[in-house]
Design a protein around this motif. Structure first.
Motif: not given
Length: 331
Positions: A116-121
């Motif tokens: 449903r949603g994630i952020s990463h680097s």
């Protein structure tokens, strides 16, 4: 990995019927870093967007970090997909908003579920002098795309035979099975073949397959694929015959049953409708801006659908402008 194109195309992704092996050539895309590290993108293409659930494939290196600046991909969002990171050389540090902090190392797979949603680097380490690998995305089927974000790491053992060796990081091949979880049947493996050796691979006949050539060249059912090319093989045969040229070869073998769903993929989002993608973009922009300005540090990102990347201090990547047309879904 983020799609760093300033004006990413709208991609209405479906499979396409094929009578035989197709050779897909890549296009070069700047990824980012001090001097825009280039990657070679073979999926998606206008003629073929999916191989099984595989919907995105970037192949890069070997690149000198001193020349390209390496990989510095600041926090960015994803929905509706899984990312699969595979390295041949170098090290990359992964951080995400679900609290995972891990290294991407040669011969070991990192699989991140955006759901449903994630952020990463992703940032190459100071010790890395050469970067060489592949970054892939897997589209989640409709019933799984709202799942919670997650992360798995697996170091597959090397398996070998007469003139070949390999590592199976997803699915089953070469007499080995990966324990990594996916939401649709998938195959992912590295295969190294000695010069002039022929390897008959027992595969699921319901799968379509892609053979990405990293080094050397291979012959696949009468077609020849050169470095960075992707050989597409349609379903129908339980034996996939891959033979190396006189210099040997290293390839990635990918596969899965035809996906059976249309997806709208724009920037880093996989959705089903125009409204979904517009909404995802608006939610990301709301998290990373204050009074219309981009926050200076990832620690200043507001919580929301995509969360906050733990321990990262790079400025997040803003979403590009949407095209001046409605994003369409087609089959």
């Amino acid at each position: 990995m983020s799609n760093e194109e300033a004006r990413p195309d709208e991609l209405v992704c479906t499979g396409a019927e094929a009578a035989g092996v197709e050779i897909m050539t890549p296009r070069e895309v700047p990824l980012g870093g001090l001097r825009a590290m280039p990657v070679r993108r073979t999926l998606p293409q206008r003629e073929r967007s999916l191989i099984g659930a595989w919907c995105f494939l970037d192949h890069y290196g070997p690149d000198s970090v001193a020349e390209t600046g390496g990989m510095t991909v600041a926090p960015h969002p994803h929905t509706g997909l899984q990312t699969v990171s595979w390295l041949f050389e170098g090290e990359i540090e992964h951080r995400d908003s679900a609290g995972h902090h891990a290294m991407v190392l040669p011969g070991e797979v990192n699989l991140m579920t955006a759901g449903r949603g994630i952020s990463h680097s992703e940032v190459s380490t100071a010790a890395t002098t050469t970067l060489h690998g592949a970054q892939l995305w897997v589209a989640l089927p409709d019933e799984a795309r709202g799942t919670d974000p997650g992360f798995e790491h697996y170091a597959p053992p090397e398996v070998s035979g007469d003139g070949w060796r390999g590592r199976v990081f997803l699915g089953t091949l070469l007499g080995d099975t990966s324990p990594v979880s996916t939401y649709s049947p998938l195959l992912g493996a590295e295969l190294v073949i000695e010069p002039d050796v022929v390897v008959p691979l027992e595969v699921d006949p319901s799968f379509e397959h892609g053979i990405l050539v990293d080094l050397g060249s291979v012959h696949v059912d009468g077609a020849t694929a050169k470095p960075s090319e992707l050989a597409y093989v349609p379903p129908g045969d339980g034996t996939l015959v891959v033979s190396a040229g006189d210099g040997g070869a290293r390839v990635l073998v990918l596969g899965g049953p035809p996906f059976g769903e249309s997806i709208v993929m724009w920037w880093n989002f996989v959705g089903r409708t125009h409204e979904e993608v517009v909404g995802y973009r608006e939610e990301w922009q709301a998290q990373i801006t204050r009074d219309g300005a981009l926050v200076p540090d990832s620690s200043d990102v507001a919580d929301g659908r995509f969360g906050v990347v733990t321990g990262d201090h790079l400025r997040p990547i803003p979403a590009p402008d949407l095209p001046n047309a409605r994003l369409k879904q087609r089959r």
